[in-house]
Scaffold this motif. Structure first.
Motif, PDB file in Angstrom:
ATOM      1  N   VAL A  37     -42.577 -54.449 -20.940  1.00 40.49           N
ATOM      2  CA  VAL A  37     -42.223 -54.392 -22.555  1.00 40.49           C
ATOM      3  C   VAL A  37     -42.672 -55.734 -23.133  1.00 40.49           C
ATOM      4  N   SER A  38     -42.739 -56.933 -22.578  1.00 43.06           N
ATOM      5  CA  SER A  38     -43.158 -58.199 -23.089  1.00 43.06           C
ATOM      6  C   SER A  38     -44.640 -57.963 -23.235  1.00 43.06           C
ATOM      7  N   ALA A  41     -44.663 -55.597 -26.561  1.00 41.34           N
ATOM      8  CA  ALA A  41     -44.364 -56.457 -27.737  1.00 41.34           C
ATOM      9  C   ALA A  41     -45.550 -57.607 -28.013  1.00 41.34           C
ATOM     10  N   THR A  55     -38.787 -57.551 -30.853  1.00 43.84           N
ATOM     11  CA  THR A  55     -39.475 -56.472 -30.627  1.00 43.84           C
ATOM     12  C   THR A  55     -39.032 -55.813 -29.399  1.00 43.84           C
ATOM     13  N   MET A  56     -39.021 -56.681 -28.418  1.00 42.35           N
ATOM     14  CA  MET A  56     -38.507 -56.299 -26.987  1.00 42.35           C
ATOM     15  C   MET A  56     -37.298 -55.655 -27.109  1.00 42.35           C
ATOM     16  N   ASN A  60     -36.294 -51.979 -25.990  1.00 43.45           N
ATOM     17  CA  ASN A  60     -35.362 -52.012 -24.905  1.00 43.45           C
ATOM     18  C   ASN A  60     -34.121 -50.887 -25.011  1.00 43.45           C
ATOM     19  N   ALA A  83     -31.567 -58.541 -20.991  1.00 39.75           N
ATOM     20  CA  ALA A  83     -32.338 -58.155 -21.989  1.00 39.75           C
ATOM     21  C   ALA A  83     -32.454 -58.823 -23.427  1.00 39.75           C
ATOM     22  N   SER A  87     -34.956 -61.817 -25.094  1.00 39.51           N
ATOM     23  CA  SER A  87     -35.432 -61.449 -26.636  1.00 39.51           C
ATOM     24  C   SER A  87     -34.985 -62.476 -27.434  1.00 39.51           C
ATOM     25  N   GLY A 131     -36.244 -53.139 -19.718  1.00 43.13           N
ATOM     26  CA  GLY A 131     -37.819 -52.802 -19.768  1.00 43.13           C
ATOM     27  C   GLY A 131     -38.499 -51.994 -18.878  1.00 43.13           C
TER      28      GLY A 131
END
Length: 281
Positions: A37-38, A41, A55-56, A60, A83, A87, A131
């Motif tokens: 996910v990073s 993002a 955004t992450m 999520n 999470a 973030s 993620g």
């Protein structure tokens, strides 16, 4: 119980901060989108100017909701906390975090190492950062694809997307390096360094070999009952865990007694018990 709970959340927070530093100091400024996910993002940040951390979190939340519906509510508060902590840490620390290098190889390596340390600490304290782990679990449940293969496919898609978005195959190659380094460091943090070796010994003289190891090296030996699948012969298999400095001595003793012995030597991580580290849980 409350102290253990507090320790876990402090550990997850520390891991999230270290991961955020890895992203802010090395990966994000150099467009190294190392999967997950990073990585996605990071791509969206450069395409649309969106903050990476929020955004992450936005990516999520639906993943978490979908995972609860598909897999059941067993992920717990630790996943949400991890999470959210990551973030928030990314966006809060971004204005104050220096970019240490613009060399892509150094960014991939050091970003991978620091990210691996951070993620490893998060996992060590029973947390996750959600993620692609959740996405892989959903794919596994719905399509029957293994989690490992699902993670590989998702990370490959993110890295390939970054290469297309940034019009650079080279950035994708550096992202792969960073992803590999991160996974290895996570394993190291989870399992601990290999400070010991485990011998599995099949010999025609098990009693003599075991006695010699115990008397000459001072290491315990365990007999395990084994049976050859082809021959059907039953015999005792020796299991012995030693420090790395004792490996050569054990080999000499075993082959001095039985030159035809069959020996398997493997790494042993985080050995707990008499003669090694005392376990603390």
């Amino acid at each position: 119980m409350r102290l253990k709970w507090l320790r876990n959340y402090l550990g997850i927070t520390l891991g999230a901060v270290l991961t955020a530093l890895a992203l802010n100091m090395f990966l994000i400024p150099n467009k190294v989108a190392a999967g997950g996910v990073s990585g996605l993002a990071t791509v969206l940040h450069y395409l649309f100017g969106l903050p990476v951390g929020m955004t992450m979190l936005a990516l999520n939340i639906p993943l978490f909701v979908a995972s609860v519906k598909v897999l059941g509510a067993h992920f717990g508060i630790n996943t949400l906390f991890g999470a959210a902590a990551l973030s928030v840490a990314i966006d809060v620390l971004a204005p104050y975090t220096p970019v240490l290098t613009h060399d892509l190889l150094l960014s991939a390596l050091y970003g991978g190492v620091l990210s691996g340390i951070g993620m490893g600490i998060v996992f060590r304290f029973k947390g996750t950062t959600a993620g692609t782990d959740l996405a892989a679990a959903i794919v596994n449940k719905l399509l029957g694809v293994s989690i490992g293969q699902s993670l590989l496919a998702i990370d490959f898609f993110v890295i390939a997307s970054a290469g297309v978005a940034f019009a650079s195959a080279e950035l994708s190659l550096y992202a792969l390096i960073s992803l590999y380094v991160t996974s290895k460091i996570i394993d190291l943090i989870q399992e601990g360094p290999s400070s010991a070796k485990a011998f599995i010994i099949i010999t025609a003289r098990p009693a003599v070999v075991a006695k010699t190891i115990m008397e000459d090296v001072g290491r315990g030996v365990t007999f395990v009952q084994g049976r050859g699948a082809y021959s059907g012969t039953c015999r005792e298999v020796l299991l012995c865990v030693v420090h790395t400095s004792e490996v050569t001595r054990i080999k000499e003793l075993v082959y001095g007694i039985d030159p035809r012995a069959f020996v398997i030597l493997v790494d042993a991580h985080e050995v707990l018990g008499e003669g090694f580290t005392r376990g603390k849980f």
